[in-house]
Scaffold this motif. Sequence first.
Motif, PDB file in Angstrom:
ATOM      1  N   SER A 156      -2.474   0.443  -7.281  1.00 29.54           N
ATOM      2  CA  SER A 156      -1.579  -0.663  -7.642  1.00 29.54           C
ATOM      3  C   SER A 156      -1.022  -0.542  -8.717  1.00 29.54           C
ATOM      4  N   SER A 169      -9.111   4.155  -7.537  1.00 30.58           N
ATOM      5  CA  SER A 169      -9.583   2.817  -7.047  1.00 30.58           C
ATOM      6  C   SER A 169      -8.273   2.145  -6.455  1.00 30.58           C
ATOM      7  N   ARG A 170      -8.404   1.263  -5.465  1.00 27.43           N
ATOM      8  CA  ARG A 170      -7.367   0.314  -5.223  1.00 27.43           C
ATOM      9  C   ARG A 170      -6.548  -0.366  -6.243  1.00 27.43           C
ATOM     10  N   GLY A 188      -5.963  -5.167  -5.392  1.00 28.35           N
ATOM     11  CA  GLY A 188      -7.160  -4.836  -6.214  1.00 28.35           C
ATOM     12  C   GLY A 188      -6.943  -5.006  -7.668  1.00 28.35           C
ATOM     13  N   SER A 217       0.820  -1.096  -0.013  1.00 29.65           N
ATOM     14  CA  SER A 217      -0.050  -0.024   0.048  1.00 29.65           C
ATOM     15  C   SER A 217       1.047   1.298  -0.021  1.00 29.65           C
TER      16      SER A 217
END
Lengths: 297, 120
Positions: free
Chosen positions: A136, A131-132, A159, A84
């Motif tokens: 990434s 978005s996640r 994700g 993250s």
Amino acid sequence: MGQILEINGLTKAYKDVTSIYQMSFTLKENKIYGLLGRNGAGKTTLMHMITAQLFPTCGDVKVFGEEPYENTRVLQQICFIKESQAYPEYFQISDVFATAKSIYPNWNDGLANQLTQDFQLPLNRRIKELSRGMLSSVGIVVGLASRAPLTIFDEPYLGLDAVARGIFYDRLIEDYAEYPRTVILSTHLIDEVSQLLEHVLIIERGELLFYEDAESLRSRIYSVSGSSEVVETYMKGKEVIHVEKIGSLVTVTLLGKKEENNKKQAESLGLEYVPISLQKFVVDLTTKSREKVVKGQ
Amino acid sequence: MAQLPEDGRPIFVQIAEKIEDDILEGRLMEESQVPSTNQFASFYRINPATAAKGVNQLVDQGILYKKRGIGMFVTEGAQEIVKQKRRELFYEQYVVTMIQEAKKLGITIEQLTEMIQERG
């Protein structure tokens, strides 16, 4: 071939827990390493010490022959993509790339553009609106386009669906083939990456259990099944990793020696020999043997 | 992208076999250029060093040869070399295992011969 990372007696201890204990190993230039182990095994702690984000309790880390702490010369050659990754929220994606470009001397705009298209990233969207999966993807673009001599991916795919992960693997292989560098991939999705790896490091409870050529390890791991008496005879003198029982049927995971013909030996006893995947091996290695009781028998 | 099966055999062996199959079945003609190790690596999603190991094995056996600065090519007569090599493996790989399985199932050698003749 040159060593790019040297770790000696590395230990990280907190008040009541030791996350890395007396770890020593070296990594060579231009190879892809897999860092495998369960959550909490110490992988992330180790990577934080390699990238100078955490001080060891004792032992030392040398990257490109130097201590990494506050060492710009070393740090601009390391790109660490975390699970993250935190970017400033008000940044646009293009700001992230511009920052990375200013840090990493080998940054390649062409590759960054190509990957931006592959992942369909909106360059002028702000980080906080992503978005996640998009976040990434941003990390993956930075990790690949920076072409850092030591590139570390720590579970980069939160994700991301199978298609996006496939793009990551394809681009990694293509770009690595043309611009070799040392890559450390830390992941739980071992089956997906096992064929990309040249060497594997398996960590459990802060200790390095295996450090071996991936192909050699793959050839040594297997399981045999059969009735418990025969399996027990077979197991004698062998390195047993895991035992599973279902009624009178026993399946054991074993680690053979390279030169032995384990298959012939097992089959001559009438046992079923099955080669197993690296993922199954890591799971079995890090799980306590348990007896499965099938009810109603 | 193609996936190689996890069958316990080394990946470089599997790659070499794929190339041999292409030569045997005429998809790769003698004296034609074969994909680079990097192309193989991308296609099968494997480490380039592993792909190189598979290709080099075929070079050592005289099935492929390197043209400096150009790439890798299929040797003239490669198909025959592969055939010869596979024939030697055929007995161990197919005949022996077939007879073993037949015995387990109570199929006699006569019945087996009959099946082969029917099929052939």
